[in-house]
Scaffold this motif. Sequence first.
Motif, PDB file in Angstrom:
ATOM      1  N   ALA A 138      37.141  39.319  36.138  1.00  0.00           N
ATOM      2  CA  ALA A 138      36.969  39.628  37.557  1.00  0.00           C
ATOM      3  C   ALA A 138      38.315  39.647  38.266  1.00  0.00           C
ATOM      4  O   ALA A 138      38.550  40.472  39.154  1.00  0.00           O
ATOM      5  N   TYR A 139      39.202  38.739  37.870  1.00  0.00           N
ATOM      6  CA  TYR A 139      40.540  38.685  38.472  1.00  0.00           C
ATOM      7  C   TYR A 139      41.314  39.967  38.165  1.00  0.00           C
ATOM      8  O   TYR A 139      41.952  40.551  39.049  1.00  0.00           O
ATOM      9  N   LEU A 140      41.253  40.406  36.899  1.00  0.00           N
ATOM     10  CA  LEU A 140      41.966  41.618  36.507  1.00  0.00           C
ATOM     11  C   LEU A 140      41.402  42.838  37.217  1.00  0.00           C
ATOM     12  O   LEU A 140      42.165  43.703  37.695  1.00  0.00           O
ATOM     13  N   ILE A 141      40.079  42.946  37.313  1.00  0.00           N
ATOM     14  CA  ILE A 141      39.461  44.077  38.008  1.00  0.00           C
ATOM     15  C   ILE A 141      39.877  44.087  39.478  1.00  0.00           C
ATOM     16  O   ILE A 141      40.252  45.130  40.028  1.00  0.00           O
ATOM     17  N   SER A 142      39.838  42.921  40.117  1.00  0.00           N
ATOM     18  CA  SER A 142      40.236  42.824  41.527  1.00  0.00           C
ATOM     19  C   SER A 142      41.699  43.205  41.690  1.00  0.00           C
ATOM     20  O   SER A 142      42.064  43.913  42.645  1.00  0.00           O
ATOM     21  N   TYR A 143      42.529  42.745  40.761  1.00  0.00           N
ATOM     22  CA  TYR A 143      43.961  43.049  40.841  1.00  0.00           C
ATOM     23  C   TYR A 143      44.212  44.553  40.725  1.00  0.00           C
ATOM     24  O   TYR A 143      44.980  45.124  41.506  1.00  0.00           O
ATOM     25  N   LEU A 144      43.564  45.190  39.765  1.00  0.00           N
ATOM     26  CA  LEU A 144      43.786  46.621  39.560  1.00  0.00           C
ATOM     27  C   LEU A 144      43.265  47.440  40.745  1.00  0.00           C
ATOM     28  O   LEU A 144      43.908  48.423  41.160  1.00  0.00           O
ATOM     29  N   LEU A 145      42.120  47.052  41.312  1.00  0.00           N
ATOM     30  CA  LEU A 145      41.615  47.754  42.494  1.00  0.00           C
ATOM     31  C   LEU A 145      42.560  47.578  43.680  1.00  0.00           C
ATOM     32  O   LEU A 145      42.805  48.519  44.443  1.00  0.00           O
ATOM     33  N   LEU A 211      40.547  37.995  44.825  1.00  0.00           N
ATOM     34  CA  LEU A 211      41.328  37.207  43.876  1.00  0.00           C
ATOM     35  C   LEU A 211      40.994  35.715  43.989  1.00  0.00           C
ATOM     36  O   LEU A 211      40.924  35.011  42.976  1.00  0.00           O
ATOM     37  N   GLN A 212      40.809  35.233  45.210  1.00  0.00           N
ATOM     38  CA  GLN A 212      40.446  33.831  45.396  1.00  0.00           C
ATOM     39  C   GLN A 212      39.075  33.536  44.787  1.00  0.00           C
ATOM     40  O   GLN A 212      38.885  32.481  44.160  1.00  0.00           O
ATOM     41  N   ASP A 213      38.123  34.447  44.972  1.00  0.00           N
ATOM     42  CA  ASP A 213      36.799  34.252  44.383  1.00  0.00           C
ATOM     43  C   ASP A 213      36.883  34.185  42.861  1.00  0.00           C
ATOM     44  O   ASP A 213      36.273  33.316  42.226  1.00  0.00           O
ATOM     45  N   ALA A 214      37.643  35.115  42.273  1.00  0.00           N
ATOM     46  CA  ALA A 214      37.782  35.126  40.813  1.00  0.00           C
ATOM     47  C   ALA A 214      38.506  33.882  40.323  1.00  0.00           C
ATOM     48  O   ALA A 214      38.180  33.337  39.259  1.00  0.00           O
ATOM     49  N   SER A 215      39.495  33.421  41.082  1.00  0.00           N
ATOM     50  CA  SER A 215      40.224  32.207  40.698  1.00  0.00           C
ATOM     51  C   SER A 215      39.307  30.998  40.688  1.00  0.00           C
ATOM     52  O   SER A 215      39.450  30.090  39.858  1.00  0.00           O
ATOM     53  N   ALA A 216      38.359  30.960  41.624  1.00  0.00           N
ATOM     54  CA  ALA A 216      37.435  29.829  41.734  1.00  0.00           C
ATOM     55  C   ALA A 216      36.260  29.920  40.762  1.00  0.00           C
ATOM     56  O   ALA A 216      35.423  29.015  40.721  1.00  0.00           O
ATOM     57  N   GLY A 217      36.176  31.010  40.007  1.00  0.00           N
ATOM     58  CA  GLY A 217      35.100  31.139  39.034  1.00  0.00           C
ATOM     59  C   GLY A 217      33.929  31.985  39.478  1.00  0.00           C
ATOM     60  O   GLY A 217      32.882  31.989  38.820  1.00  0.00           O
ATOM     61  N   HIS A 218      34.081  32.692  40.602  1.00  0.00           N
ATOM     62  CA  HIS A 218      33.001  33.532  41.117  1.00  0.00           C
ATOM     63  C   HIS A 218      33.389  35.004  40.976  1.00  0.00           C
ATOM     64  O   HIS A 218      34.569  35.357  40.979  1.00  0.00           O
ATOM     65  N   TRP A 219      32.382  35.858  40.892  1.00  0.00           N
ATOM     66  CA  TRP A 219      32.654  37.293  40.941  1.00  0.00           C
ATOM     67  C   TRP A 219      32.897  37.702  42.390  1.00  0.00           C
ATOM     68  O   TRP A 219      32.236  37.183  43.288  1.00  0.00           O
ATOM     69  N   PRO A 220      33.853  38.591  42.621  1.00  0.00           N
ATOM     70  CA  PRO A 220      34.148  39.012  43.998  1.00  0.00           C
ATOM     71  C   PRO A 220      32.928  39.625  44.666  1.00  0.00           C
ATOM     72  O   PRO A 220      32.059  40.208  44.006  1.00  0.00           O
ATOM     73  N   GLN A 221      32.875  39.503  45.978  1.00  0.00           N
ATOM     74  CA  GLN A 221      31.790  40.111  46.730  1.00  0.00           C
ATOM     75  C   GLN A 221      31.936  41.635  46.699  1.00  0.00           C
ATOM     76  O   GLN A 221      33.043  42.173  46.768  1.00  0.00           O
ATOM     77  N   LEU A 222      30.808  42.317  46.634  1.00  0.00           N
ATOM     78  CA  LEU A 222      30.830  43.778  46.551  1.00  0.00           C
ATOM     79  C   LEU A 222      31.500  44.405  47.776  1.00  0.00           C
ATOM     80  O   LEU A 222      32.138  45.451  47.668  1.00  0.00           O
TER      81      LEU A 222
END
Length: 246
Positions: A138-145, A211-222
């Motif tokens: 999730a972190y990588l996907i958020s970063y690339l977006l 990124l904060q959501d992914a860092s905390a273990g959650h999938w980012p909000q849509l």
Amino acid sequence: MPALLRLAGVETRLFFREPIVVFFALAFSPLLLVILGLIPAMREPDPDLGGARLITLYMPIIVAMGIALFSLSGLSQLFAAYREKGVLRRMRTTPVKPVVMLGAQLLMATVLSLATMIVILAIGRLVFDVGLPQQPLAYLISYLLLALALFAIGLLVAALAPSSKSASAIGSLVFFPLAFFAGLWLPRANMNDVLRTISDLTPLGAGVQALQDASAGHWPQLVHLAVLLGWTILAGGLAARYFRWE
């Protein structure tokens, strides 16, 4: 593909010949993390943040800011300078298509920004005991977006700027509001509802939260991922519409 990779290698070597651009695009964010991490209050639990440490909260902000600096201080100026010097015009007489130049620049920017992100995460983990993202995918996907959205904005700045100097000026004007809504000066957790809503609609604000959501273990909000995609489509479409090769 081989032509794209060879050109990306050439562009990377040319990029490292610009020390000021390299510093702000690659070195400034890790250096800022070190400076912030040396402040004792940044490493202590904050009751106002539920016991979290400020240095942990600032990690995604610094990662996002690194992409913004690369886009607005590096990519935009390089393209504006190439157009100003007639490099893109002359490339039309060679077998290398201008679109390959565009792809090589984007490939270079993506690879180098990923390397900077890894350096930031490594410093945070090894020096300041900040945990690695608990949702790596999730972190990588958020970063690339986030990178796509900001690189699109950088190309839009390059399309509108008549020269490399004006690209630098426009990039600075764009960067500081984005950095504010990302939480650089006022963390998103401390923003009021109005500021946080505006932040959610900006690429850095949405990207930092993802990124904060992914860092905390959650999938980012849509909604945050949708905002990043929206900025990519909007800025990328405008950049394609107004970009001038000469």
